[in-house]
Design a protein around this motif. Sequence first.
Motif, mmCIF file in Angstrom:
data_model
loop_
_atom_site.group_PDB
_atom_site.id
_atom_site.type_symbol
_atom_site.label_atom_id
_atom_site.label_comp_id
_atom_site.label_asym_id
_atom_site.label_seq_id
_atom_site.Cartn_x
_atom_site.Cartn_y
_atom_site.Cartn_z
ATOM 1 N N GLY A 343 0.720 -1.382 0.121
ATOM 2 C CA GLY A 343 -0.160 0.023 0.036
ATOM 3 C C GLY A 343 1.045 1.406 0.067
ATOM 4 N N ASP A 344 0.038 2.404 0.057
ATOM 5 C CA ASP A 344 1.102 3.738 -0.002
ATOM 6 C C ASP A 344 2.038 4.070 1.074
ATOM 7 O OD1 ASP A 344 -1.627 3.944 -0.936
ATOM 8 O OD2 ASP A 344 -2.063 5.483 0.602
ATOM 9 N N THR A 371 0.023 -0.192 11.980
ATOM 10 C CA THR A 371 -1.057 -0.065 11.310
ATOM 11 C C THR A 371 -2.283 -0.541 12.480
ATOM 12 O OG1 THR A 371 -0.732 -2.344 10.640
ATOM 13 C CG2 THR A 371 -0.122 -0.736 9.101
#
Length: 457
Positions: A343-344, A371
């Motif tokens: 992901g980014d 996260t």
Amino acid sequence: MTVTVRFAPSPTGHIHIGNARTALFNWLYAQQHQGRFILRFDDTDRERSKAAYAEGIAHDLAWLGIRPDDTVSQSARFAKYDAAAEALKAAGLLYACYETPEELERRRKIRLTRRLPPVYGREALKLTDEEKAAFEAEGRKPHWRFLLPNFSETPFDPVRTEMRWEDVVRGPQTVDLASMSDPVLIRADGTYLYTLPSVVDDIDLGVSHVIRGDDHVTNTGAQIVLFEALGAPPPAFGHHNLLTTVSGEGLSKRSGALSIASLREDGIEPMAVASLAVLIGTSENVAAAASMQELADRFAPTATSRSAAKFDPLELAALSRHLIQAMPFAEAAGRLAALGIAGDRAEAFWLAVRGNLDRMDDALDWWRIVTEAPDPEGALSEEDRAFVKEAMLHLPAEPWDAGTWRAWTDAVKAATGRKGRALFMPLRLALTGRGAGPELADLLPLLGREETLARQS
Ligand code: GLU
């Protein structure tokens, strides 16, 4: 001439770092000469060879970055060995012997007491057809020896016969054929020892360079003669020193320790294994090469020392850590994605945490911390908890970048008068749950304002 090399393990166990050294010497030699690399399974021993070990070896080589151009198994090639054996018998170079191991041992002792070299005296060459028939009638089966050309008048009077070759690793080599027994090529039960099948395959597969451990130097003398007896020019040979444990013991396929599979499971990087396996015991500096190409550029077979090299797993862990901590995101991305790190945020995350990792998999702990939630371990005192709550009041507005941490802590310092460790540690513990780790300046933008605020209790 196209360089063709082969790595020829018996699939009777897991390969260890010493076997990897042989595989890599061959692979890098082929890389340097735009050559071919053949993986040959020496599985003539049907009892001990296992398909699962062969698969494991192929997997270990792939993990190290070795991609064979061809894979062959000796078990599929018996007809060729039989044909070669018949040709040698017809030429009078392969002769039947009927001695039991006890008889051979007795004769060896007698030779030693007479101060003769303890080699086979070729007594079987004197057997008449009747004597052979009598042995067969007794149920004895012959084993077969290859007659070495180390005599001029009679085979019972060997004379010094030097075989010479320019070793790719060790330089000029000489072996005296009179110092060795005629090698047994076929056992009494009809199975082949490694010597003949290896030569037949090397001829058949067009092997130009045989690179292997220096435990094979003496074999090479006899094998050169076998090539010639089978009408083929011998290949070039190279013999590298062997690896031992730190305490000087030989590595064994059976021990399991230091197997490539166990190093992989321990999270050691493949290029750390490859670098150490190749550069240890050479005059090259043992620093981890980041790629096989870089290792090929540094590989110099003639820089290998003659004596055994001690292999220290601790050195491996250090090289591995070094590789991970310097690994660009482009190289890490695929493996991170396999761990679910994508992901980014993945690139900034990698650059933030890599310097704190011992193993690639450890990135997962930090990913969870970033996260999901801080580690539960980092309990704060009442006082520090109150401090963190107050600090949160000074969090800058977004957008956040690498300067946000500095701006925040300056503001907190001005408001609370705390500084140094008393300021940073409670914030680190609140945000990560750990007392040490990546720079908070790097972690903060990954967390973002909302998530940071949520970590105050
Ligand atoms: N199977 C043999 C060994 O593992 C191969 C030796 C060679 O490379 O010729 O010792």
